[in-house]
Design an enzyme around this catalytic site. Structure first.
Site, short mmCIF file in Angstrom:
data_model
loop_
_atom_site.label_atom_id
_atom_site.label_comp_id
_atom_site.label_asym_id
_atom_site.label_seq_id
_atom_site.Cartn_x
_atom_site.Cartn_y
_atom_site.Cartn_z
N SER A 1 0.87 -1.17 0.00
CA SER A 1 0.00 0.00 0.00
C SER A 1 0.91 1.23 0.00
CB SER A 1 -0.95 -0.03 1.22
OG SER A 1 -1.91 1.01 1.13
N HIS B 1 -2.77 -0.93 -3.11
CA HIS B 1 -4.05 -0.23 -2.94
C HIS B 1 -4.08 1.04 -3.78
CE1 HIS B 1 -4.11 -2.10 1.34
NE2 HIS B 1 -4.54 -2.95 0.44
N ASP C 1 -4.05 -4.89 5.95
CA ASP C 1 -4.44 -5.75 4.84
C ASP C 1 -3.30 -6.73 4.54
OD1 ASP C 1 -5.96 -6.80 2.77
OD2 ASP C 1 -5.24 -5.33 1.31
#
Length: 197
Positions: A16, A43, A133
């Site tokens: 991310s 992301h 995540d």
């Protein structure tokens, strides 16, 4: 032929915020005759330019993932922003899932589906990023007998995503980005993931 040589492999890299630089570092060393598909996810939104950026720096062909796309050895598939990507059999499936993570694309979903279809042949990597995540998916990779590599949290620009893996899972190694690249090369060699020239 041994069981290890028969095993199909896949390399999955999730990140991310702050993950682009280490991802480029890792992808740039992979050999052109790699005998495993690579799927990467950072992301982002629908306007993400990740495919274009990686095309300029990776040593392997880079393609933006599409629904139903076959996974190809030696090809980097980039999960598009703004939706989820999962692995079904030897294909990528894209779409919005009501029960999936708010992170898009979801690293958890990608890891979990890779572990389900590739089992011990899954090599997963988590790089810099916010929040957690990838943590649940990393547990699935571990349970399937796959390999879990994590960027050293103190080296990451945004340490919480790799730190969550370290805290909640059993990573096989916690390494600096440059050493993750080296470890992937070792795995590629030891597991026979290089096609004969």
């Amino acid at each position: 032929m041994s069981q290890a040589e028969k095993q199909e492999h896949i390399i999955i890299i999730g990140a991310s915020a702050g993950g682009l630089k280490p991802m480029i570092e890792v992808l740039s060393v992979l050999p052109r005759n790699l005998n495993a598909p690579i799927v990467v996810a950072i992301h982002g939104g629908r306007l993400s330019q990740l495919t274009e950026v990686l095309t300029r720096s990776a040593s392997l062909p880079v393609r933006k993932a599409t629904d139903g796309q076959a996974l190809e050895p030696g090809v980097i598939a980039v999960c598009p922003g703004g939706e989820h990507t999962r692995i079904e059999g030897r294909e990528l499936r894209l779409g919005r899932l009501p029960d999936a993570s708010r992170f898009q694309p979801s690293v958890n979903l990608l890891f979990r589906s890779a572990a389900e279809h590739y089992g011990a042949g899954t090599v997963a990597v988590v790089l810099s990023g916010n929040l957690n995540d990838g943590t649940e998916g990393a547990q699935d990779v571990h349970a399937a007998g796959g390999v879990m590599l994590v960027q050293l949290p103190r080296e990451a620009d945004y340490p919480s995503m790799p730190a969550s893996i370290v805290l909640h899972d059993h990573p096989d190694a916690v390494l600096q980005a440059e050493d993750i690249a080296g470890r992937l090369l070792e795995l590629v060699g030891s597991r026979g993931l290089v096609r004969a020239s």
